[in-house]
Structure formats: structure tokens, C-alpha cells
Design a protein around this motif. Structure first.
Motif, PDB file in Angstrom:
ATOM      1  N   GLY A 143       0.824  -1.202   0.000  1.00  0.00           N
ATOM      2  CA  GLY A 143       0.000   0.000   0.000  1.00  0.00           C
ATOM      3  C   GLY A 143       0.851   1.242   0.000  1.00  0.00           C
ATOM      4  N   ARG A 144       0.228   2.325  -0.433  1.00  0.00           N
ATOM      5  CA  ARG A 144       0.894   3.629  -0.426  1.00  0.00           C
ATOM      6  C   ARG A 144      -0.111   4.691  -0.019  1.00  0.00           C
ATOM      7  NH1 ARG A 144       3.595   7.333  -5.205  1.00  0.00           N
ATOM      8  NH2 ARG A 144       3.352   9.226  -3.999  1.00  0.00           N
ATOM      9  N   GLU A 145       0.322   5.560   0.866  1.00  0.00           N
ATOM     10  CA  GLU A 145      -0.503   6.695   1.268  1.00  0.00           C
ATOM     11  C   GLU A 145      -0.402   7.781   0.205  1.00  0.00           C
ATOM     12  OE1 GLU A 145       0.992   7.984   5.068  1.00  0.00           O
ATOM     13  OE2 GLU A 145      -0.197   6.477   6.133  1.00  0.00           O
ATOM     14  N   LEU A 146      -1.543   8.347  -0.149  1.00  0.00           N
ATOM     15  CA  LEU A 146      -1.570   9.533  -0.999  1.00  0.00           C
ATOM     16  C   LEU A 146      -1.897  10.765  -0.159  1.00  0.00           C
ATOM     17  CD1 LEU A 146      -3.490   8.102  -4.089  1.00  0.00           C
ATOM     18  CD2 LEU A 146      -1.019   8.268  -3.742  1.00  0.00           C
ATOM     19  N   ALA A 147      -2.380  10.518   1.052  1.00  0.00           N
ATOM     20  CA  ALA A 147      -2.644  11.561   2.041  1.00  0.00           C
ATOM     21  C   ALA A 147      -1.999  11.101   3.345  1.00  0.00           C
ATOM     22  CB  ALA A 147      -4.143  11.756   2.224  1.00  0.00           C
ATOM     23  N   PRO A 148      -1.413  12.015   4.102  1.00  0.00           N
ATOM     24  CA  PRO A 148      -0.746  11.620   5.345  1.00  0.00           C
ATOM     25  C   PRO A 148      -1.670  10.834   6.273  1.00  0.00           C
ATOM     26  CG  PRO A 148      -0.284  13.919   4.829  1.00  0.00           C
ATOM     27  CD  PRO A 148      -1.332  13.454   3.862  1.00  0.00           C
TER      28      PRO A 148
END
Length: 164
Positions: A143-148
Motif C-alpha cells: 500500500g501507499r498513502e496519498l494523504a498523510p
């Protein structure tokens, strides 16, 4: 030189042919495809790359999914494919970077995928503790965060967007 544009219905046949070439027709038997059944790819994020001859040489798709009991929205990245004659030119990275930027701009907060950590970590993906349909190897769930903070505490089963 490549031109990246959002995928349109007119691109669909060529994209499917590229995916069959890159992954073999049996690709639709993978468990991640159960999350895509009956759900349209996310318009504007699913993109194609064409070369100077207008040949389709790359494609990436995103699908909406929900995570956990609360149904937290997320994007499912994949598949991403590059024509075998154009591999090694950075086109896959270009498609991933371009589409992740667009996903951020359009307000998505998190992206999930099933893939190779050594490849995807350069794009900011990390291992996450969500459950994909079996028989998915949990070590390949990233997974990757696009928002903190968008992945903080994210747990549970990943399910189709249309499931309640």
C-alpha cells in the motif's frame, strides 16, 4: 517519446491484448480479479501510453475497492503492462508515477496492490496488513498513502467496491 492519455472505451481492445501478451490469458483467474468483477476501472486514472507511431505500448488500470468493516475507500493498482519490445525504457515507472500523481490530485487517499516489494518500494509502497481474497500471498500485499496517515490502522478484508 511516449504520450500518456486517459484510457477510453476505444482503447479497451488494445489494452486487453497487451495484458494478454504481458500476463497470458489466464491472468483473469488471479484472486485480485475477483475484486474487479462487475466494477468499472476508475476513469481518468486508468491510462495508456502510445509511442511516436501511435502504437499502444503501455497501460495501467485502477479499480475502486473497500477495506474493512467500515468500507474505507482505496484504489487497487493493476495491472500495469509494457509491451515486451519497449520494456527497460522506464515506461512502467512513467505510467505509475503519472497515474499516482493524478490519483492524489483527484482526492484518493490510499492505493493498494499485489506485487513485488523490491520493484514497488521505489514508488513509496510498503507492506500492509489487509486481507486480499485467497490465495493471495500476504507478503505481496502493498500500500501507499496519498494523504498523510491514510494507511494508519487500515485493517480487514479488501472487497469489491459494490459490496455492502
Amino acid at each position: 517519446m511516449f504520450r500518456i492519455t486517459p484510457e477510453t472505451p476505444d482503447d479497451s481492445y488494445e489494452v486487453e491484448m497487451l495484458y494478454d501478451l504481458a500476463f497470458a490469458p489466464g491472468r483473469t483467474a488471479l484472486s485480485s480479479y475477483r475484486l474487479r468483477d462487475g466494477v468499472a476501472p476508475v476513469a481518468g486514472l486508468s491510462c495508456v501510453a502510445r509511442d511516436e507511431y501511435d502504437a499502444l505500448v503501455g497501460a495501467i488500470r485502477y479499480w475502486p475497492v473497500r477495506v474493512g468493516e467500515a468500507g474505507v475507500p482505496a484504489l487497487l493498482l493493476g495491472p500495469v503492462a509494457v509491451h515486451p519490445t519497449r520494456q527497460g525504457e522506464g515506461l512502467g515507472a512513467l505510467l505509475i508515477g503519472y497515474s499516482l500523481d493524478r490519483a492524489t490530485e483527484t482526492g484518493w487517499e490510499r492505493v493498494l496492490l499485489v506485487g513485488d516489494y523490491p520493484y514497488y518500494r521505489r514508488f513509496g509502497f510498503e507492506k500492509v496488513e489487509v486481507e486480499f481474497p485467497p490465495p493471495t500471498n500476504p507478503d505481496r500485499v502493498l500500500g501507499r498513502e496519498l494523504a498523510p496517515g491514510a494507511l494508519a490502522g487500515l485493517r480487514g478484508r479488501v472487497r469489491r467496491w459494490t459490496e455492502a
